[in-house]
Design an enzyme around this catalytic site. Sequence first.
Site, short mmCIF file in Angstrom:
data_model
loop_
_atom_site.label_atom_id
_atom_site.label_comp_id
_atom_site.label_asym_id
_atom_site.label_seq_id
_atom_site.Cartn_x
_atom_site.Cartn_y
_atom_site.Cartn_z
N SER A 225 0.85 -1.20 0.00
CA SER A 225 0.00 0.00 0.00
C SER A 225 0.88 1.24 0.00
CB SER A 225 -0.98 -0.01 1.17
OG SER A 225 -0.36 -0.47 2.33
N ASP A 252 -5.91 -2.87 5.72
CA ASP A 252 -6.62 -4.13 6.03
C ASP A 252 -7.67 -4.41 4.96
OD1 ASP A 252 -5.08 -3.98 8.30
OD2 ASP A 252 -6.71 -3.38 9.62
#
Length: 310
Positions: A225, A252
């Site tokens: 990410s 997540d």
Amino acid sequence: MQPIITVMLNPVLDQTLYLDRLRPGAVNEADNGQVYPGGQGVNIARGLADWGVPVIATGVLGTENAAPFAALFAAKGISNRFVLQEGSCRSTVKLVDRTSGLTTEVNQPGQPIQPDAYAACLWQIDRLCQPGSLVVLTGSLPPGLPDDTYAWLIARLALHESRVALACGGQALMQAIGGLPLPFCINPNRQELAQAVGQALPEVRDVLHAALHWHRNGVAQIVVSLARSGALFVAEGKAWHAQAHGMIGDGDALLAGWLAAQHQRRDIEDAMRLALACSTGMLGIVGSHSPATSTVRDLAREVRLTRLPA
Ligand SMILES: O=P(O)(O)OC[C@H]1O[C@](O)(CO)[C@@H](O)[C@@H]1O
């Protein structure tokens, strides 16, 4: 459909408080905050369940504050196989300053796992894992467990012919990718990957080189990410830079979307779109909710995928 198994050894109750302006050292007034079960394993389990993936969640919880977790798992249809020990799990406080838009997080290290609870948790994992199971190992380790805990668990799970998706940083990640067997998938952010390779990764091409290094070493899937810059994916010998309008709000949800899509046998491009849409859709959402399915579908259509040289 085989369930995905999420393991969390250091769960957390997240409390988010909103303030007009955070003044360090002063008495601050906040809105009544709510407390939600959190930690990466819980968030990923919830995200998977919201996409219709059967999920089994295990790990260790404290008897004193296990109730909100049990309620969440029941509401989401997640099979709850957590082991209980005396005491309570850790909590975090997230202070959201409405003026600056910045969030200040205060995290506790957590309670040590009692040896009998840990043994029971390992027994549970052994019982649940089948050949081909996908097991998600997540989050920081509680005090007392060594840095090679995930590396050791990956080796144990390999004996069951299970694959591991690993979402953690620091020494635990370095130990897990520094030996054999390797996890099937890793999901570091840019800083965690930089720490693992021992150098800064300021440009997307730097992140690509680091990710390709681990892919060539044998990690099948790498999902990094990149916050405002989207996410970088490496799989099947190929690499992509995926970008969305919003920033990657939630690592997540990114991993949950990526794994959910593959569980549903969608192709890699669809999986990247769903991952980014789940993550950007979480911006502004506090608590145990996922964005509406229609929102995620719209966001997924807007994701831009750029193939990178691999
Ligand atoms: O397990 P870690 O790495 O300490 O992170 C815990 C925090 O991360 C989150 O899972 C968000 O990713 C929060 O729910 C939790 O407060």
